[in-house]
Design an enzyme around this catalytic site. Sequence first.
Site, PDB file in Angstrom:
ATOM      1  N   TYR A 190       0.824  -1.217   0.000  1.00  0.00           N
ATOM      2  CA  TYR A 190       0.000   0.000   0.000  1.00  0.00           C
ATOM      3  C   TYR A 190       0.858   1.267   0.000  1.00  0.00           C
ATOM      4  CZ  TYR A 190      -4.266  -2.521  -0.160  1.00  0.00           C
ATOM      5  OH  TYR A 190      -5.284  -3.318  -0.613  1.00  0.00           O
TER       6      TYR A 190
ATOM      7  N   ASN B 181     -12.652   3.171  -6.854  1.00  0.00           N
ATOM      8  CA  ASN B 181     -11.236   3.535  -6.789  1.00  0.00           C
ATOM      9  C   ASN B 181     -10.895   4.214  -5.468  1.00  0.00           C
ATOM     10  OD1 ASN B 181     -11.227   2.560  -9.330  1.00  0.00           O
ATOM     11  ND2 ASN B 181     -11.069   4.536 -10.367  1.00  0.00           N
TER      12      ASN B 181
ATOM     13  N   HIS C 219     -14.899   1.856  -1.764  1.00  0.00           N
ATOM     14  CA  HIS C 219     -13.831   0.978  -1.269  1.00  0.00           C
ATOM     15  C   HIS C 219     -12.803   1.751  -0.443  1.00  0.00           C
ATOM     16  CE1 HIS C 219     -14.759  -2.326  -4.500  1.00  0.00           C
ATOM     17  NE2 HIS C 219     -15.619  -2.312  -3.501  1.00  0.00           N
TER      18      HIS C 219
ATOM     19  N   CYS D  52      -4.872   5.538  19.836  1.00  0.00           N
ATOM     20  CA  CYS D  52      -4.770   4.477  20.856  1.00  0.00           C
ATOM     21  C   CYS D  52      -3.485   3.664  20.771  1.00  0.00           C
ATOM     22  CB  CYS D  52      -5.991   3.561  20.773  1.00  0.00           C
ATOM     23  SG  CYS D  52      -5.973   2.528  19.309  1.00  0.00           S
TER      24      CYS D  52
ATOM     25  N   THR E 254     -14.674  -0.638 -15.287  1.00  0.00           N
ATOM     26  CA  THR E 254     -14.647  -1.700 -14.272  1.00  0.00           C
ATOM     27  C   THR E 254     -14.878  -3.045 -14.943  1.00  0.00           C
ATOM     28  OG1 THR E 254     -15.693  -2.605 -12.270  1.00  0.00           O
ATOM     29  CG2 THR E 254     -17.083  -1.187 -13.647  1.00  0.00           C
TER      30      THR E 254
ATOM     31  N   ASN F  21     -15.802   0.900 -21.614  1.00  0.00           N
ATOM     32  CA  ASN F  21     -14.681   0.055 -21.209  1.00  0.00           C
ATOM     33  C   ASN F  21     -13.720  -0.088 -22.378  1.00  0.00           C
ATOM     34  OD1 ASN F  21     -13.007  -2.257 -20.279  1.00  0.00           O
ATOM     35  ND2 ASN F  21     -14.589  -2.470 -18.705  1.00  0.00           N
TER      36      ASN F  21
ATOM     37  N   CYS G 153     -11.614   5.139 -21.886  1.00  0.00           N
ATOM     38  CA  CYS G 153     -12.665   6.048 -21.425  1.00  0.00           C
ATOM     39  C   CYS G 153     -12.195   7.502 -21.421  1.00  0.00           C
ATOM     40  CB  CYS G 153     -13.212   5.635 -20.061  1.00  0.00           C
ATOM     41  SG  CYS G 153     -11.978   5.654 -18.756  1.00  0.00           S
TER      42      CYS G 153
HETATM   43  C1  BJW Z   1     -10.340   0.635 -19.143  1.00  0.00           C
HETATM   44  C2  BJW Z   1      -9.198   1.349 -19.415  1.00  0.00           C
HETATM   45  C3  BJW Z   1      -9.390   2.576 -20.016  1.00  0.00           C
HETATM   46  C4  BJW Z   1      -8.548  -0.447 -18.537  1.00  0.00           C
HETATM   47  N1  BJW Z   1     -10.639   2.987 -20.291  1.00  0.00           N
HETATM   48  N2  BJW Z   1     -11.554   1.051 -19.416  1.00  0.00           N
HETATM   49  C5  BJW Z   1     -21.472 -12.263  -4.710  1.00  0.00           C
HETATM   50  C6  BJW Z   1     -20.999 -13.233  -5.532  1.00  0.00           C
HETATM   51  C7  BJW Z   1     -19.686 -13.660  -5.426  1.00  0.00           C
HETATM   52  C8  BJW Z   1     -18.818 -13.097  -4.487  1.00  0.00           C
HETATM   53  C9  BJW Z   1     -19.294 -12.101  -3.677  1.00  0.00           C
HETATM   54  C10 BJW Z   1     -20.605 -11.711  -3.791  1.00  0.00           C
HETATM   55  N3  BJW Z   1     -20.802 -10.734  -2.887  1.00  0.00           N
HETATM   56  C11 BJW Z   1     -19.662 -10.505  -2.222  1.00  0.00           C
HETATM   57  C12 BJW Z   1     -18.713 -11.329  -2.670  1.00  0.00           C
HETATM   58  C13 BJW Z   1     -17.313 -11.384  -2.173  1.00  0.00           C
HETATM   59  C14 BJW Z   1     -16.413 -10.323  -2.728  1.00  0.00           C
HETATM   60  C15 BJW Z   1     -16.376 -10.436  -4.242  1.00  0.00           C
HETATM   61  O1  BJW Z   1     -16.986  -9.712  -4.991  1.00  0.00           O
HETATM   62  N4  BJW Z   1     -15.543 -11.340  -4.736  1.00  0.00           N
HETATM   63  C16 BJW Z   1     -15.380 -11.500  -6.176  1.00  0.00           C
HETATM   64  C17 BJW Z   1     -13.910 -11.622  -6.483  1.00  0.00           C
HETATM   65  C18 BJW Z   1     -16.241 -12.625  -6.662  1.00  0.00           C
HETATM   66  N5  BJW Z   1     -16.821  -8.973  -2.361  1.00  0.00           N
HETATM   67  C19 BJW Z   1     -16.488  -8.457  -1.179  1.00  0.00           C
HETATM   68  O2  BJW Z   1     -15.864  -9.096  -0.355  1.00  0.00           O
HETATM   69  C20 BJW Z   1     -16.914  -7.034  -0.897  1.00  0.00           C
HETATM   70  N6  BJW Z   1     -17.617  -6.990   0.322  1.00  0.00           N
HETATM   71  C21 BJW Z   1     -18.856  -7.478   0.447  1.00  0.00           C
HETATM   72  O3  BJW Z   1     -19.434  -7.979  -0.481  1.00  0.00           O
HETATM   73  O4  BJW Z   1     -19.386  -7.323   1.699  1.00  0.00           O
HETATM   74  C22 BJW Z   1     -20.614  -8.018   2.024  1.00  0.00           C
HETATM   75  C23 BJW Z   1     -21.846  -7.450   1.437  1.00  0.00           C
HETATM   76  C24 BJW Z   1     -22.974  -8.212   1.491  1.00  0.00           C
HETATM   77  C25 BJW Z   1     -24.159  -7.757   0.965  1.00  0.00           C
HETATM   78  C26 BJW Z   1     -24.232  -6.516   0.385  1.00  0.00           C
HETATM   79  C27 BJW Z   1     -23.120  -5.753   0.327  1.00  0.00           C
HETATM   80  C28 BJW Z   1     -21.948  -6.231   0.867  1.00  0.00           C
HETATM   81  C29 BJW Z   1     -15.711  -6.120  -0.733  1.00  0.00           C
HETATM   82  C30 BJW Z   1     -14.943  -5.967  -1.999  1.00  0.00           C
HETATM   83  C31 BJW Z   1     -13.664  -5.162  -1.746  1.00  0.00           C
HETATM   84  C32 BJW Z   1     -12.812  -5.087  -2.974  1.00  0.00           C
HETATM   85  N7  BJW Z   1     -11.539  -4.538  -2.655  1.00  0.00           N
HETATM   86  C33 BJW Z   1     -10.607  -4.228  -3.709  1.00  0.00           C
HETATM   87  C34 BJW Z   1      -9.295  -3.705  -3.074  1.00  0.00           C
HETATM   88  C35 BJW Z   1      -9.507  -2.272  -2.545  1.00  0.00           C
HETATM   89  C36 BJW Z   1      -8.280  -1.715  -1.943  1.00  0.00           C
HETATM   90  C37 BJW Z   1      -7.168  -1.582  -2.940  1.00  0.00           C
HETATM   91  O5  BJW Z   1      -7.269  -0.765  -3.875  1.00  0.00           O
HETATM   92  O6  BJW Z   1      -6.193  -2.307  -2.785  1.00  0.00           O
HETATM   93  O7  BJW Z   1     -11.167  -3.247  -4.571  1.00  0.00           O
HETATM   94  S1  BJW Z   1     -10.277  -5.590  -4.825  1.00  0.00           S
HETATM   95  C38 BJW Z   1     -10.170  -4.612  -6.281  1.00  0.00           C
HETATM   96  O8  BJW Z   1     -11.239  -4.960  -7.181  1.00  0.00           O
HETATM   97  C39 BJW Z   1     -10.452  -3.163  -5.823  1.00  0.00           C
HETATM   98  C40 BJW Z   1     -11.347  -2.663  -6.934  1.00  0.00           C
HETATM   99  O9  BJW Z   1     -12.099  -1.548  -6.475  1.00  0.00           O
HETATM  100  C41 BJW Z   1     -12.186  -3.871  -7.256  1.00  0.00           C
HETATM  101  C42 BJW Z   1     -12.843  -3.821  -8.593  1.00  0.00           C
HETATM  102  O10 BJW Z   1     -11.910  -3.821  -9.612  1.00  0.00           O
HETATM  103  P1  BJW Z   1     -12.155  -2.907 -10.896  1.00  0.00           P
HETATM  104  O11 BJW Z   1     -12.163  -1.498 -10.488  1.00  0.00           O
HETATM  105  O12 BJW Z   1     -13.300  -3.402 -11.657  1.00  0.00           O
HETATM  106  O13 BJW Z   1     -10.774  -3.114 -11.684  1.00  0.00           O
HETATM  107  P2  BJW Z   1     -10.351  -4.289 -12.681  1.00  0.00           P
HETATM  108  O14 BJW Z   1      -8.876  -4.252 -12.775  1.00  0.00           O
HETATM  109  O15 BJW Z   1     -10.976  -5.556 -12.329  1.00  0.00           O
HETATM  110  O16 BJW Z   1     -10.971  -3.847 -14.074  1.00  0.00           O
HETATM  111  C43 BJW Z   1     -10.485  -2.734 -14.786  1.00  0.00           C
HETATM  112  C44 BJW Z   1     -11.334  -2.566 -16.018  1.00  0.00           C
HETATM  113  O17 BJW Z   1     -10.945  -1.374 -16.650  1.00  0.00           O
HETATM  114  C45 BJW Z   1     -11.168  -3.698 -17.049  1.00  0.00           C
HETATM  115  O18 BJW Z   1     -12.453  -4.127 -17.459  1.00  0.00           O
HETATM  116  C46 BJW Z   1     -10.430  -3.018 -18.213  1.00  0.00           C
HETATM  117  O19 BJW Z   1     -10.836  -3.501 -19.493  1.00  0.00           O
HETATM  118  C47 BJW Z   1     -10.858  -1.592 -18.034  1.00  0.00           C
HETATM  119  N8  BJW Z   1      -9.914  -0.599 -18.526  1.00  0.00           N
HETATM  120  N9  BJW Z   1      -8.096   0.565 -19.007  1.00  0.00           N
HETATM  121  C48 BJW Z   1     -11.684   2.157 -19.971  1.00  0.00           C
HETATM  122  N10 BJW Z   1      -8.333   3.337 -20.347  1.00  0.00           N
END
Ligand code: BJW
Length: 289
Positions: A71, A114, A146, A201, A237, A262, A280
Amino acid sequence: RRAEPSTDMEAFQSLLRSSKRIIAVAGAGLSAASGIPTFRGAGGMWRKYDAMSLATPDAFDEDPVRVWQFYHYRREKARAAQPNAAHYTLAKFSIDSERHKIAPESTFTLVTQNVDGLSRRALDETYASLGIPIPTTGPPEMLEMHGRIFDVKCSSDNDEHTVYDPSSPICEALRGTEELVEAGSTEPVILEGALPHCATCGELARPGVVWFGEMPLHLDEIDDLVKSADLCIVVGTSSTVYPAASYASTVRKHGGKVAVFNLEHSTGDDKADFLFLGPCENTLPKALG
Ligand code: BJW
């Protein structure tokens, strides 16, 4: 089988003009042109690092030095980055007087996954450049679901102990270690005592971001927005992480439309009424500008 999503920009802009409750759901692709690596796909961070050994509470419990090193590296990247054209486009669209020229009487909220703070920086700069004071009342323009990479949180989970601390480095022991991360190296020898600690703390502190298995922030507010949105703009995303990945289908279920921006095809396409492939930072300014 559903019809293929439309790629007609004029039709999208006509929909935009008549939309009243607009949301955008953003992901790492929004910041890609600012030099912040995405998580998945080509060049994504999780190709090099194992998500489960860095972005979970268990990982932090087991090896806080390793997690802090990662981080620290990400904080330094975010500090050095500048918002790009897509951030500025969304920022301008967030300002009522500007957006109402395109979508009269509409509301807009950016829901971002983000943690890099670039959307906030773009918004603050845009207010300043238009000579508009940053509003201190009214609904928030954006919700960072997040967390924020410059927040430092107490590992006791007491939210009152969270502080915003963008200092570089976050602690002396991590100075320069970002170069090791860049080179794919293992963690340097740092004692846990030299890591950031809670100023209130004294407990070990952790990054103020939401890890897998943790509850994202502002969920009630986001749920209300999603259920009442008539247009959902999905930007950069992979739509693979929940709950953010479910918002587009919820909008559609309630009769709203979905437009996906995307670089390439993603799982978000299934829910799209409109699909604009490409960077984008090029497509959004055309669509919302
Ligand atoms: C471009 C581009 C350009 C490139 N122009 N585009 C249901 C089903 C299955 C699993 C679960 C579920 N519900 C919950 C889960 C568990 C889990 C989960 O989703 N797991 C999956 C892996 C399946 N979720 C959780 O644990 C979450 N909590 C939760 O659900 O709590 C309980 C709850 C219950 C009921 C209701 C609500 C909640 C918490 C998730 C936390 C995610 N944390 C992270 C790390 C954050 C800290 C850090 O930055 O280190 O968040 S993981 C990482 O992934 C980060 C991101 O925000 C997140 C999403 O990623 P993102 O942004 O989509 O990035 P990429 O890299 O995946 O995609 C980039 C995209 O950009 C691509 O498509 C490219 O093509 C595109 N791109 N350049 C346009 N120039």
